[in-house]
Design a protein around this motif. Structure first.
Motif, PDB file in Angstrom:
ATOM      1  N   PRO A 152       8.384  -2.242 -22.205  1.00  0.00           N
ATOM      2  CA  PRO A 152       7.463  -2.157 -20.876  1.00  0.00           C
ATOM      3  C   PRO A 152       6.673  -3.552 -20.986  1.00  0.00           C
ATOM      4  O   PRO A 152       6.474  -4.017 -22.075  1.00  0.00           O
ATOM      5  CB  PRO A 152       6.740  -1.013 -21.293  1.00  0.00           C
ATOM      6  CG  PRO A 152       7.287  -0.166 -22.314  1.00  0.00           C
ATOM      7  CD  PRO A 152       8.158  -1.216 -23.169  1.00  0.00           C
ATOM      8  N   SER A 153       6.286  -4.030 -19.832  1.00  0.00           N
ATOM      9  CA  SER A 153       5.425  -5.183 -19.448  1.00  0.00           C
ATOM     10  C   SER A 153       4.729  -5.067 -18.219  1.00  0.00           C
ATOM     11  O   SER A 153       5.421  -4.393 -17.513  1.00  0.00           O
ATOM     12  CB  SER A 153       6.493  -6.578 -19.743  1.00  0.00           C
ATOM     13  OG  SER A 153       7.510  -6.390 -18.974  1.00  0.00           O
ATOM     14  N   CYS A 155       4.571  -5.840 -14.616  1.00  0.00           N
ATOM     15  CA  CYS A 155       5.910  -6.067 -13.684  1.00  0.00           C
ATOM     16  C   CYS A 155       5.475  -7.070 -12.578  1.00  0.00           C
ATOM     17  O   CYS A 155       4.515  -7.640 -12.558  1.00  0.00           O
ATOM     18  CB  CYS A 155       6.191  -4.708 -12.957  1.00  0.00           C
ATOM     19  SG  CYS A 155       5.157  -4.218 -11.661  1.00  0.00           S
ATOM     20  N   CYS A 158       2.907  -6.564  -9.953  1.00  0.00           N
ATOM     21  CA  CYS A 158       1.618  -6.711 -10.489  1.00  0.00           C
ATOM     22  C   CYS A 158       1.120  -7.763 -11.131  1.00  0.00           C
ATOM     23  O   CYS A 158      -0.309  -7.851 -11.068  1.00  0.00           O
ATOM     24  CB  CYS A 158       1.298  -5.194 -11.410  1.00  0.00           C
ATOM     25  SG  CYS A 158       1.491  -3.809 -10.828  1.00  0.00           S
ATOM     26  N   TYR A 159       1.861  -8.838 -11.806  1.00  0.00           N
ATOM     27  CA  TYR A 159       1.477  -9.889 -12.455  1.00  0.00           C
ATOM     28  C   TYR A 159       1.130 -11.104 -11.401  1.00  0.00           C
ATOM     29  O   TYR A 159       1.973 -12.045 -11.193  1.00  0.00           O
ATOM     30  CB  TYR A 159       2.380 -10.145 -13.499  1.00  0.00           C
ATOM     31  CG  TYR A 159       2.164 -11.309 -14.491  1.00  0.00           C
ATOM     32  CD1 TYR A 159       0.892 -11.720 -14.575  1.00  0.00           C
ATOM     33  CD2 TYR A 159       3.073 -11.593 -15.393  1.00  0.00           C
ATOM     34  CE1 TYR A 159       0.745 -12.621 -15.576  1.00  0.00           C
ATOM     35  CE2 TYR A 159       2.858 -12.836 -16.165  1.00  0.00           C
ATOM     36  CZ  TYR A 159       1.637 -13.267 -16.188  1.00  0.00           C
ATOM     37  OH  TYR A 159       1.362 -14.146 -17.115  1.00  0.00           O
ATOM     38  N   SER A 178       8.150 -14.187  -8.113  1.00  0.00           N
ATOM     39  CA  SER A 178       7.884 -12.903  -7.283  1.00  0.00           C
ATOM     40  C   SER A 178       6.684 -13.133  -6.645  1.00  0.00           C
ATOM     41  O   SER A 178       5.983 -13.948  -6.419  1.00  0.00           O
ATOM     42  CB  SER A 178       7.677 -11.694  -8.681  1.00  0.00           C
ATOM     43  OG  SER A 178       7.661 -10.554  -8.176  1.00  0.00           O
ATOM     44  N   ASP A 188       7.674 -12.301 -12.561  1.00  0.00           N
ATOM     45  CA  ASP A 188       8.428 -11.292 -13.031  1.00  0.00           C
ATOM     46  C   ASP A 188       9.180 -11.685 -14.476  1.00  0.00           C
ATOM     47  O   ASP A 188      10.136 -12.204 -14.432  1.00  0.00           O
ATOM     48  CB  ASP A 188       9.580 -10.873 -12.053  1.00  0.00           C
ATOM     49  CG  ASP A 188      10.262  -9.651 -12.416  1.00  0.00           C
ATOM     50  OD1 ASP A 188      10.053  -9.468 -13.702  1.00  0.00           O
ATOM     51  OD2 ASP A 188      10.763  -8.798 -11.550  1.00  0.00           O
ATOM     52  N   ARG A 190      10.042 -10.044 -16.981  1.00  0.00           N
ATOM     53  CA  ARG A 190      11.128  -9.135 -17.311  1.00  0.00           C
ATOM     54  C   ARG A 190      12.382  -9.891 -16.723  1.00  0.00           C
ATOM     55  O   ARG A 190      13.640  -9.986 -17.407  1.00  0.00           O
ATOM     56  CB  ARG A 190      10.798  -7.656 -17.054  1.00  0.00           C
ATOM     57  CG  ARG A 190      12.160  -7.015 -16.848  1.00  0.00           C
ATOM     58  CD  ARG A 190      11.965  -5.482 -16.322  1.00  0.00           C
ATOM     59  NE  ARG A 190      10.835  -4.865 -17.132  1.00  0.00           N
ATOM     60  CZ  ARG A 190      11.138  -4.263 -18.424  1.00  0.00           C
ATOM     61  NH1 ARG A 190      12.025  -4.214 -18.832  1.00  0.00           N
ATOM     62  NH2 ARG A 190       9.880  -3.782 -18.891  1.00  0.00           N
ATOM     63  N   HIS A 207      16.730  -1.533 -20.454  1.00  0.00           N
ATOM     64  CA  HIS A 207      15.362  -1.711 -19.988  1.00  0.00           C
ATOM     65  C   HIS A 207      14.403  -0.414 -20.153  1.00  0.00           C
ATOM     66  O   HIS A 207      14.953   0.454 -19.814  1.00  0.00           O
ATOM     67  CB  HIS A 207      15.262  -2.299 -18.827  1.00  0.00           C
ATOM     68  CG  HIS A 207      15.631  -3.665 -18.468  1.00  0.00           C
ATOM     69  ND1 HIS A 207      14.964  -4.944 -18.593  1.00  0.00           N
ATOM     70  CD2 HIS A 207      17.081  -4.160 -18.190  1.00  0.00           C
ATOM     71  CE1 HIS A 207      15.744  -5.770 -18.440  1.00  0.00           C
ATOM     72  NE2 HIS A 207      17.021  -5.514 -18.173  1.00  0.00           N
ATOM     73  N   GLY A 209      11.523   0.217 -18.209  1.00  0.00           N
ATOM     74  CA  GLY A 209      11.182  -0.817 -17.277  1.00  0.00           C
ATOM     75  C   GLY A 209       9.627  -0.249 -16.782  1.00  0.00           C
ATOM     76  O   GLY A 209       9.092  -0.672 -15.875  1.00  0.00           O
ATOM     77  N   ARG A 210       9.049   0.527 -17.711  1.00  0.00           N
ATOM     78  CA  ARG A 210       7.617   0.796 -17.469  1.00  0.00           C
ATOM     79  C   ARG A 210       6.634  -0.468 -17.215  1.00  0.00           C
ATOM     80  O   ARG A 210       6.692  -1.332 -17.966  1.00  0.00           O
ATOM     81  CB  ARG A 210       7.008   1.753 -18.311  1.00  0.00           C
ATOM     82  CG  ARG A 210       7.257   3.077 -18.246  1.00  0.00           C
ATOM     83  CD  ARG A 210       6.745   3.966 -19.497  1.00  0.00           C
ATOM     84  NE  ARG A 210       7.423   3.305 -21.033  1.00  0.00           N
ATOM     85  CZ  ARG A 210       6.985   3.893 -22.194  1.00  0.00           C
ATOM     86  NH1 ARG A 210       6.135   4.841 -21.859  1.00  0.00           N
ATOM     87  NH2 ARG A 210       7.387   3.251 -23.005  1.00  0.00           N
ATOM     88  N   CYS A 211       5.851  -0.302 -16.189  1.00  0.00           N
ATOM     89  CA  CYS A 211       4.849  -1.440 -16.092  1.00  0.00           C
ATOM     90  C   CYS A 211       3.530  -1.189 -16.810  1.00  0.00           C
ATOM     91  O   CYS A 211       3.009  -0.005 -16.552  1.00  0.00           O
ATOM     92  CB  CYS A 211       4.394  -1.857 -14.705  1.00  0.00           C
ATOM     93  SG  CYS A 211       2.971  -2.845 -14.409  1.00  0.00           S
TER      94      CYS A 211
END
Length: 238
Positions: A152-153, A155, A158-159, A178, A188, A190, A207, A209-211
């Protein structure tokens, strides 16, 4: 036991520990302002829950670099400045601490090698994950046999970053380019890590894939600022 069954990878969450707000409750980060006694309890409890000896877990002093090391035992009270490490020693747990950066866990079960990397924006741009893949390959791992868990990181929706920073990072790693849901510049990380793994010949990529920013059960520095760290662990059974 097959070689693949010897490999274990895990991602923690923020629940079930001894820390109090704003670090509540399973904070594993020792350099974020939390009570050292609570962090020690959380680390010991987590290791035991995974079946690891708490004295046989390796922590790095993460500095957003591409420095990588082969490890055979924990570093003790003064870990060196590293952002990736790997081992062939059974029962030695490798821990990477994060709260928006990407934790990357690698394994070549046949070669008996596992590794962990802390790949934030800076480390990704510097190539910490490719450096880890190559270092493991020098000791006998085959990227084509490797499995990778990209944890998780923050995303790419959001970043948020400045347009200048997005352009700077994407110039070296175009996959990181992104845009947020609001239409502002973003990165992004990831996607950048995934592209680096592919370029190194690693095809077995999974992955989580959680943000982190969007997931309350995970720590997020960007969301909360004063907060704890969750972790990725990887280890080999005897």
């Amino acid at each position: 036991m097959s070689s693949a069954e010897r490999v274990h990878l895990a991602i923690t969450d923020r629940f079930g520990g001894a820390s109090v707000a704003p670090y509540d409750s399973r904070n594993l980060g020792g350099a974020v302002g939390d009570d050292p006694g609570a962090v020690r309890q959380n680390r010991e409890k987590t290791a035991l829950e995974f079946g690891l000896d708490p004295s046989r877990v390796v922590y790095m002093r993460q500095v957003h670099s591409a420095e990588t090391a082969y490890v055979t035992e924990p570093f003790g009270a003064e870990p060196p400045a590293l952002d990736a490490m790997f081992t062939d020693r059974p029962g030695l747990g490798l821990c990477v601490l994060v709260a928006d950066c990407v934790p990357v866990l690698l394994a070549d079960a046949e070669a008996g090698l596992v590794g962990a990397a802390h790949s934030g924006r800076v480390g990704t741009a510097l190539g910490v994950v490719p450096a880890l893949v190559r270092a493991m390959a020098e000791r006998g791992a085959d990227p084509a046999r490797m499995t990778a868990l990209v944890g998780p990181s923050a995303c790419g929706l959001c970043y948020e970053v400045s347009a200048e920073l997005r352009d700077e990072v994407a110039a070296g790693l175009p996959e990181t380019w992104s845009t947020t849901r609001q239409g502002t510049p973003a990165l992004d990380v990831r996607a950048g890590v995934a592209a680096q793994l592919t370029a190194e010949g690693v095809t077995g990529v999974r992955h989580d894939g959680r943000c982190t920013i969007e997931t309350p059960e995970l720590y997020s520095y960007r969301r909360d600022r004063e907060t704890g760290r969750f972790a990725g662990y990887v280890w080999l059974d005897d």
